[in-house]
Design a protein around this motif. Structure first.
Motif, PDB file in Angstrom:
ATOM      1  N   VAL A 120       0.845  -1.205   0.000  1.00 27.48           N
ATOM      2  CA  VAL A 120       0.000   0.000   0.000  1.00 27.48           C
ATOM      3  C   VAL A 120       0.881   1.256   0.000  1.00 27.48           C
ATOM      4  CG1 VAL A 120      -1.641   1.348   1.386  1.00 27.48           C
ATOM      5  CG2 VAL A 120      -2.031  -1.092   1.022  1.00 27.48           C
ATOM      6  N   ARG A 121       1.939   1.249   0.817  1.00 30.75           N
ATOM      7  CA  ARG A 121       2.837   2.414   0.847  1.00 30.75           C
ATOM      8  C   ARG A 121       3.502   2.628  -0.510  1.00 30.75           C
ATOM      9  NH1 ARG A 121       4.512   0.235   5.777  1.00 30.75           N
ATOM     10  NH2 ARG A 121       3.256   1.133   7.427  1.00 30.75           N
ATOM     11  N   GLU A 122       4.005   1.526  -1.088  1.00 32.91           N
ATOM     12  CA  GLU A 122       4.763   1.625  -2.333  1.00 32.91           C
ATOM     13  C   GLU A 122       3.875   2.008  -3.521  1.00 32.91           C
ATOM     14  OE1 GLU A 122       6.876  -1.426  -5.397  1.00 32.91           O
ATOM     15  OE2 GLU A 122       6.877  -1.995  -3.274  1.00 32.91           O
ATOM     16  N   LYS A 123       2.698   1.385  -3.614  1.00 31.15           N
ATOM     17  CA  LYS A 123       1.871   1.529  -4.825  1.00 31.15           C
ATOM     18  C   LYS A 123       0.830   2.638  -4.734  1.00 31.15           C
ATOM     19  CE  LYS A 123       3.027  -2.396  -7.128  1.00 31.15           C
ATOM     20  NZ  LYS A 123       3.641  -2.341  -8.456  1.00 31.15           N
ATOM     21  N   ILE A 124       0.499   3.083  -3.512  1.00 29.31           N
ATOM     22  CA  ILE A 124      -0.590   4.065  -3.385  1.00 29.31           C
ATOM     23  C   ILE A 124      -0.150   5.323  -2.653  1.00 29.31           C
ATOM     24  CG2 ILE A 124      -2.901   4.480  -2.442  1.00 29.31           C
ATOM     25  CD1 ILE A 124      -3.542   1.564  -2.999  1.00 29.31           C
ATOM     26  N   ILE A 125       0.466   5.179  -1.489  1.00 31.08           N
ATOM     27  CA  ILE A 125       0.729   6.350  -0.645  1.00 31.08           C
ATOM     28  C   ILE A 125       1.945   7.154  -1.108  1.00 31.08           C
ATOM     29  CG2 ILE A 125       1.327   7.090   1.697  1.00 31.08           C
ATOM     30  CD1 ILE A 125      -0.403   4.653   2.659  1.00 31.08           C
ATOM     31  N   ASN A 126       3.087   6.471  -1.318  1.00 27.37           N
ATOM     32  CA  ASN A 126       4.290   7.195  -1.756  1.00 27.37           C
ATOM     33  C   ASN A 126       4.056   7.793  -3.134  1.00 27.37           C
ATOM     34  OD1 ASN A 126       5.364   6.192   0.596  1.00 27.37           O
ATOM     35  ND2 ASN A 126       6.683   4.685  -0.402  1.00 27.37           N
ATOM     36  N   GLN A 127       4.410   9.051  -3.288  1.00 26.07           N
ATOM     37  CA  GLN A 127       4.205   9.771  -4.562  1.00 26.07           C
ATOM     38  C   GLN A 127       2.783   9.545  -5.075  1.00 26.07           C
ATOM     39  OE1 GLN A 127       7.688   7.812  -6.477  1.00 26.07           O
ATOM     40  NE2 GLN A 127       8.353   9.894  -6.907  1.00 26.07           N
TER      41      GLN A 127
END
Length: 185
Positions: free
Chosen positions: A82-89
């Motif tokens: 979730v962090r990598e694909k949605i939240i970050n940038q």
């Protein structure tokens, strides 16, 4: 999770997001990646609170992953995804557009109201929830989709929104508004 979606005769209508039992069929998409699809699904719902678009999007990312999810590591694995694909940038990753739509609903109100909506949202972030009073500002904030009313309280709809539209983000938006407010004063 409860979501407000439409106005009818000036009243918000409550719509439920996916409940755990309704989301069950989504498990079939990632059964090959995990020995515990239930734990993976529960981790997804922890982040999305059943918001239909986000829930399906996270499940799609899981299906597309080639990494096996080790037993006992489901929550961390989903959190990382979730962090990598949605939240970050998030502005770059937001395709099809969802988070930018929420942002625009909040920021495209007339200037005075945007400041009040951001202030209200900031209170919710700081206190986890605030008493619902059905004021026009609260109604507009609920209609953005960012917050929900449950049990007489307003809170942020889900952990994804809370991570993207966090206190730092609110501060930045308020800082952008201030020069105008100072010029008007």
């Amino acid at each position: 999770g409860v979501q407000t979606c439409a106005l009818r005769s000036g009243h918000a209508i409550e719509l439920n997001g996916f409940q755990i039992n309704e989301a069950e069929p989504l498990k079939n998409g990632f059964i090959s990646l995990t020995k515990n699809p239930q734990a993976v699904l529960e981790s997804v719902l922890y982040w999305t609170n059943g918001q239909p678009f986000l829930t399906q999007k996270v499940c799609k990312f899981i299906r597309e992953s080639s990494t096996e999810i080790t037993p006992g590591n489901e929550a961390d694995w989903v959190a990382e995804l979730v962090r990598e694909k949605i939240i970050n940038q998030w502005e770059y990753h937001d395709n099809p557009e969802h988070l930018r739509t929420l942002r625009d609903r909040l920021l495209k109100a007339e200037e005075k109201r945007t400041g009040r909506l951001l202030g209200l949202y900031q209170q919710i972030l700081q206190n986890k929830e605030i008493p619902a009073d059905n004021s026009p500002e609260q109604m507009i904030l609920r209609l953005t989709g960012l917050v929900v009313q449950t049990g007489g309280k307003l809170r942020v709809y889900n952990s994804v929104y809370q991570a993207v539209f966090n206190s730092n983000w609110v501060e930045e938006q308020l800082a952008k508004l201030r020069p105008y407010a100072e010029a008007i004063n």
